[in-house]
Design a protein around this motif. Sequence first.
Motif, mmCIF file in Angstrom:
data_model
loop_
_atom_site.group_PDB
_atom_site.id
_atom_site.type_symbol
_atom_site.label_atom_id
_atom_site.label_comp_id
_atom_site.label_asym_id
_atom_site.label_seq_id
_atom_site.Cartn_x
_atom_site.Cartn_y
_atom_site.Cartn_z
ATOM 1 N N ALA A 257 0.827 -1.208 0.000
ATOM 2 C CA ALA A 257 0.000 0.000 0.000
ATOM 3 C C ALA A 257 0.863 1.261 0.000
ATOM 4 O O ALA A 257 0.418 2.319 -0.427
ATOM 5 N N GLN A 258 2.095 1.137 0.471
ATOM 6 C CA GLN A 258 2.968 2.315 0.522
ATOM 7 C C GLN A 258 3.767 2.483 -0.756
ATOM 8 O O GLN A 258 4.358 3.532 -0.996
ATOM 9 N N ASP A 259 3.836 1.437 -1.562
ATOM 10 C CA ASP A 259 4.608 1.517 -2.800
ATOM 11 C C ASP A 259 3.841 0.810 -3.918
ATOM 12 O O ASP A 259 3.883 -0.419 -4.031
ATOM 13 N N PRO A 260 3.122 1.570 -4.739
ATOM 14 C CA PRO A 260 2.309 0.973 -5.807
ATOM 15 C C PRO A 260 3.147 0.213 -6.835
ATOM 16 O O PRO A 260 2.581 -0.519 -7.653
ATOM 17 N N GLN A 261 4.460 0.377 -6.783
ATOM 18 C CA GLN A 261 5.317 -0.338 -7.730
ATOM 19 C C GLN A 261 5.649 -1.752 -7.249
ATOM 20 O O GLN A 261 6.452 -2.445 -7.868
ATOM 21 N N THR A 262 5.051 -2.151 -6.123
ATOM 22 C CA THR A 262 5.277 -3.514 -5.638
ATOM 23 C C THR A 262 3.935 -4.232 -5.531
ATOM 24 O O THR A 262 2.885 -3.598 -5.468
ATOM 25 N N LYS A 263 3.973 -5.567 -5.531
ATOM 26 C CA LYS A 263 2.725 -6.322 -5.328
ATOM 27 C C LYS A 263 3.002 -7.615 -4.571
ATOM 28 O O LYS A 263 4.131 -8.118 -4.555
ATOM 29 N N VAL A 264 1.948 -8.111 -3.932
ATOM 30 C CA VAL A 264 2.037 -9.344 -3.153
ATOM 31 C C VAL A 264 1.680 -10.505 -4.077
ATOM 32 O O VAL A 264 0.643 -10.476 -4.737
ATOM 33 N N VAL A 265 2.565 -11.504 -4.173
ATOM 34 C CA VAL A 265 2.333 -12.611 -5.107
ATOM 35 C C VAL A 265 2.611 -13.950 -4.424
ATOM 36 O O VAL A 265 3.170 -14.013 -3.327
ATOM 37 N N GLY A 266 2.234 -15.019 -5.140
ATOM 38 C CA GLY A 266 2.623 -16.373 -4.755
ATOM 39 C C GLY A 266 1.614 -17.083 -3.874
ATOM 40 O O GLY A 266 0.752 -16.464 -3.249
ATOM 41 N N ARG A 267 1.757 -18.394 -3.844
ATOM 42 C CA ARG A 267 0.901 -19.201 -2.990
ATOM 43 C C ARG A 267 1.327 -19.011 -1.530
ATOM 44 O O ARG A 267 2.399 -18.448 -1.263
ATOM 45 N N ALA A 268 0.478 -19.500 -0.626
ATOM 46 C CA ALA A 268 0.807 -19.401 0.786
ATOM 47 C C ALA A 268 1.936 -20.387 1.102
ATOM 48 O O ALA A 268 1.813 -21.591 0.865
ATOM 49 N N LEU A 269 3.045 -19.871 1.604
ATOM 50 C CA LEU A 269 4.166 -20.732 1.961
ATOM 51 C C LEU A 269 3.975 -21.314 3.356
ATOM 52 O O LEU A 269 4.556 -22.338 3.704
ATOM 53 N N ALA A 270 3.172 -20.614 4.156
ATOM 54 C CA ALA A 270 2.876 -21.099 5.503
ATOM 55 C C ALA A 270 1.627 -20.394 5.986
ATOM 56 O O ALA A 270 1.316 -19.300 5.531
ATOM 57 N N GLU A 271 0.877 -21.065 6.867
ATOM 58 C CA GLU A 271 -0.281 -20.412 7.463
ATOM 59 C C GLU A 271 -0.040 -20.331 8.962
ATOM 60 O O GLU A 271 0.291 -21.337 9.590
ATOM 61 N N THR A 272 -0.158 -19.131 9.517
ATOM 62 C CA THR A 272 0.048 -18.979 10.961
ATOM 63 C C THR A 272 -1.039 -18.084 11.521
ATOM 64 O O THR A 272 -1.813 -17.484 10.782
ATOM 65 N N ARG A 273 -1.084 -18.008 12.867
ATOM 66 C CA ARG A 273 -2.109 -17.194 13.520
ATOM 67 C C ARG A 273 -1.447 -16.228 14.489
ATOM 68 O O ARG A 273 -0.478 -16.579 15.162
ATOM 69 N N TYR A 274 -2.004 -15.006 14.517
ATOM 70 C CA TYR A 274 -1.491 -13.994 15.437
ATOM 71 C C TYR A 274 -2.311 -14.015 16.719
ATOM 72 O O TYR A 274 -3.528 -14.173 16.682
ATOM 73 N N ALA A 275 -1.601 -13.810 17.831
ATOM 74 C CA ALA A 275 -2.295 -13.697 19.106
ATOM 75 C C ALA A 275 -1.579 -12.673 19.967
ATOM 76 O O ALA A 275 -0.496 -12.193 19.616
ATOM 77 N N ILE A 276 -2.207 -12.345 21.084
ATOM 78 C CA ILE A 276 -1.627 -11.370 22.008
ATOM 79 C C ILE A 276 -0.751 -12.132 22.998
ATOM 80 O O ILE A 276 -1.198 -13.119 23.586
ATOM 81 N N GLY A 277 0.490 -11.695 23.160
ATOM 82 C CA GLY A 277 1.414 -12.381 24.052
ATOM 83 C C GLY A 277 1.417 -11.756 25.439
ATOM 84 O O GLY A 277 1.388 -10.527 25.583
ATOM 85 N N MET A 278 1.432 -12.615 26.455
ATOM 86 C CA MET A 278 1.482 -12.137 27.842
ATOM 87 C C MET A 278 2.398 -13.064 28.641
ATOM 88 O O MET A 278 2.848 -14.099 28.137
ATOM 89 N N SER A 279 2.625 -12.701 29.889
ATOM 90 C CA SER A 279 3.484 -13.539 30.715
ATOM 91 C C SER A 279 2.705 -14.749 31.218
ATOM 92 O O SER A 279 1.538 -14.633 31.605
ATOM 93 N N PRO A 280 3.330 -15.937 31.263
ATOM 94 C CA PRO A 280 2.672 -17.125 31.824
ATOM 95 C C PRO A 280 2.305 -16.920 33.291
ATOM 96 O O PRO A 280 1.457 -17.633 33.833
ATOM 97 N N LYS A 281 2.907 -15.923 33.944
ATOM 98 C CA LYS A 281 2.606 -15.664 35.348
ATOM 99 C C LYS A 281 1.270 -14.953 35.505
ATOM 100 O O LYS A 281 0.695 -14.948 36.574
ATOM 101 N N HIS A 282 0.801 -14.322 34.416
ATOM 102 C CA HIS A 282 -0.437 -13.539 34.509
ATOM 103 C C HIS A 282 -1.609 -14.288 33.884
ATOM 104 O O HIS A 282 -2.208 -13.836 32.917
ATOM 105 N N VAL A 283 -1.924 -15.442 34.435
ATOM 106 C CA VAL A 283 -2.991 -16.281 33.900
ATOM 107 C C VAL A 283 -4.321 -15.527 33.900
ATOM 108 O O VAL A 283 -5.105 -15.612 32.947
ATOM 109 N N ASP A 284 -4.547 -14.732 34.964
ATOM 110 C CA ASP A 284 -5.815 -13.991 35.035
ATOM 111 C C ASP A 284 -5.945 -12.981 33.899
ATOM 112 O O ASP A 284 -7.020 -12.789 33.333
ATOM 113 N N LEU A 285 -4.827 -12.350 33.546
ATOM 114 C CA LEU A 285 -4.860 -11.387 32.442
ATOM 115 C C LEU A 285 -5.141 -12.100 31.118
ATOM 116 O O LEU A 285 -5.903 -11.604 30.276
ATOM 117 N N VAL A 286 -4.543 -13.290 30.945
ATOM 118 C CA VAL A 286 -4.762 -14.048 29.709
ATOM 119 C C VAL A 286 -6.246 -14.403 29.573
ATOM 120 O O VAL A 286 -6.860 -14.212 28.518
#
Lengths: 327, 427
Positions: A257-286
């Motif tokens: 989106a910042q450079d119209p001279q570029t484009k996103v191409v190709g098949r998916a090389l990997a599928e992953t998921r984003y999540a919010i990271g927290m400390s394992p000590k803060h179970v209540d916050l998770v």
Amino acid sequence: MTSPGPVVDVKRPLVFLAVAAILSLGGFVLPSLHGNGSAAASGEQAATKPRPPSKPDCGTVRESLRPVGPLPSPQALPSGSTMARIKARGRLIAGVDQGKYLLGYRNPQTGQLEGSDIDLVHMIAAAIFGDPNRVQFVVRDIADRVSLIEQGQVDIVVNSFTVTCLRQKSVEFSTPYTTVHQRLLVPAASGVNEVEQLAGQRVCTSIGATNEAVLRRLPLHLQVVTLPGIPDCVVALQQGKVAAVSSDDAILAGMAAQDPQTKVVGRALAETRYAIGMSPKHVDLVRFVNGLLERGRADGSLAASAHKWLGEQLHPVPAVPPAKYRD
Amino acid sequence: MTTQSPVLRRSRAAQWTGPRTPARLRRIGVVLTLASLVTAVLSLVGGTTRTSAVTDVGNRDTSLTQVAGEVYQALADADAMATSGYVSAGQEPAAVRTRYDADVTRAGQRLAQASRQVGPDDPAAKPLDTMITGLPAYAGLIETARTYNRQGLPLGQSYLAQASTQMRTQLLPAAEELRRAEVTELNADYRQASALPVAVVLFGLALLIAALDFSRKEFRRTRRRLNLGVVAACVAVVAGLLWWVVATASTDSALAEANKASDAATALDEARTFVLQARSNENLVLVARSGGSASDQGFTDQLDRLRADDGPLAKAAANGVDVSTIRTAARAWTAAHKNLRTADDAGRYADAVQAAVGTGKGSSGAAFTALDKAVSDAGGTARARLAAATDDASGATTLLAFGPTVLFALAAAGFAIGVARRVEEYR
């Protein structure tokens, strides 16, 4: 004088002059009156952080923790909880990025951080304080995301943080809020459509991201270049130093989106998921954050945020994955 | 000669050789005359070397050393301004933009000026090349960053970061190398300019001793005072030697002052560099929102180096600069910076940014400006001192190349005529 007779002789002046000549020859080493001058300033040394070598993945990803009961209001946070402690401090400390356009970026016109990841931070702040702006943002290289949590420097990390088994050793992730696919960003005129066309060429990705291992596993002898962030890779692409940038489609969409001279191409090389990271000590916050995400899934605000930021760039807009819990 | 008898004419060689007194006298006369001429030539060479070394100190070296210091400062300041402009969101402040443009222009001019004075084999040529090719690349990166900023796109910050890295890893080290090379060159010229030419002094003294020894023997032998020519020659030798001694003493005192002023100016250049780098660090930490004390260490380090016991301020003070204003300003900035960091670390980011770009009393921006001005004003004063001292030094070498040379040449004539007169008496 021992010379016989009162006769003058040329030998004496010659001797004087010869002595002078010899002394002169030796005299060029006469020490000077002004010695060495002031020493100049020492230069600045570039500090480069040592990077831990990337280790192989360790197995299957663990699911997150189930929220307990209804979400408490900001006025009724359980006393002694991590949320109450954050509220007492007066601000939520969030590790984010400021270079990933549309996900987490600094708007140079306003100086404010914006993007779909930043929306999540504001959502959590609003749930704790009743005010979405009670946030202190901490920006570090993405390779430092795990250590920010390990060292307790932040409460949460919302920074296109892919859930991996290896990271789960020191990070407790929320339920995932988006699914992404690793693809390629290439110059629009390059004619490259698939990664195979890049065999043997230089492909850039960020240090400390999961994308690097995916690229190295491909049997294409790619020369994988790693820089601190994907924007740095895009600069390298614009300067012709690399042939392509590989990262998750949501990130690459913001770069294209910042450079119209570029484009996103190709098949998916990997599928992953984003999540919010927290400390394992803060179970209540998770559990609290998972409750918020559940509400966001139910009322459509997570999908709306993704659509708002990525709708123009990604077709289809990445779906919000359903929540799964291990308990 | 035509009146001489055939006998004398046949024994022409005997006039110069053999044990007879006129022949001995002739030989001594020739030796004294030639020795005077040799001394004259040595004096000419020594005087020319000295004059050109003093001129070098005044011209090439002083200006190149200054150019090297200015390039360094212009570059460091450009970077501090570029990062400042980024900290303040939106359109960067006009004053910051103007100062950045002026810095780049000044750096370019100084580099052009320096490259006109430096040959291809000069040790300064390599760092100059690095800067001359690197500066447009740096400016290009900054302009790209600005273009993206104006479009509201964050890619600009990556260009800014790349530019800043290029500045810290290429341009500033090259500027530093140039500055070191020029300071070394300047000190070498100071040594050359202030050394007494040993050969001239030794030959002059030997000549004088030989002449006096000859006169004493002649007096003992003939009970007659020596003639006017030899006396005048001795006086000329003494005068030539005194000229050298007096000129050397006065050049030295002027050069010692020049050297002090130059050391002070160099130390203040160095001081300003620390100040500018601390400012860049303050900005970059804010831009990166990287809170905490770890990355702020750069600021503390720079100011500690500035104020260290063997640091540039101590060096400047040792060379006659009053640094009390600078020290006060440095304390004020440290305090203002501490407030800024407290605000940022407590999550009041907007307040911290305001303190950094602000011009109000007590803001870090204003405190930096005051310190920067104090250091560069002191640097300007030191440079004026240096210019005055090198003027004095070159005044002291006026006619040094020719004055003593003429005196030694007159001595040669005096010995030749004086001894010839004495030989005549044996006709």
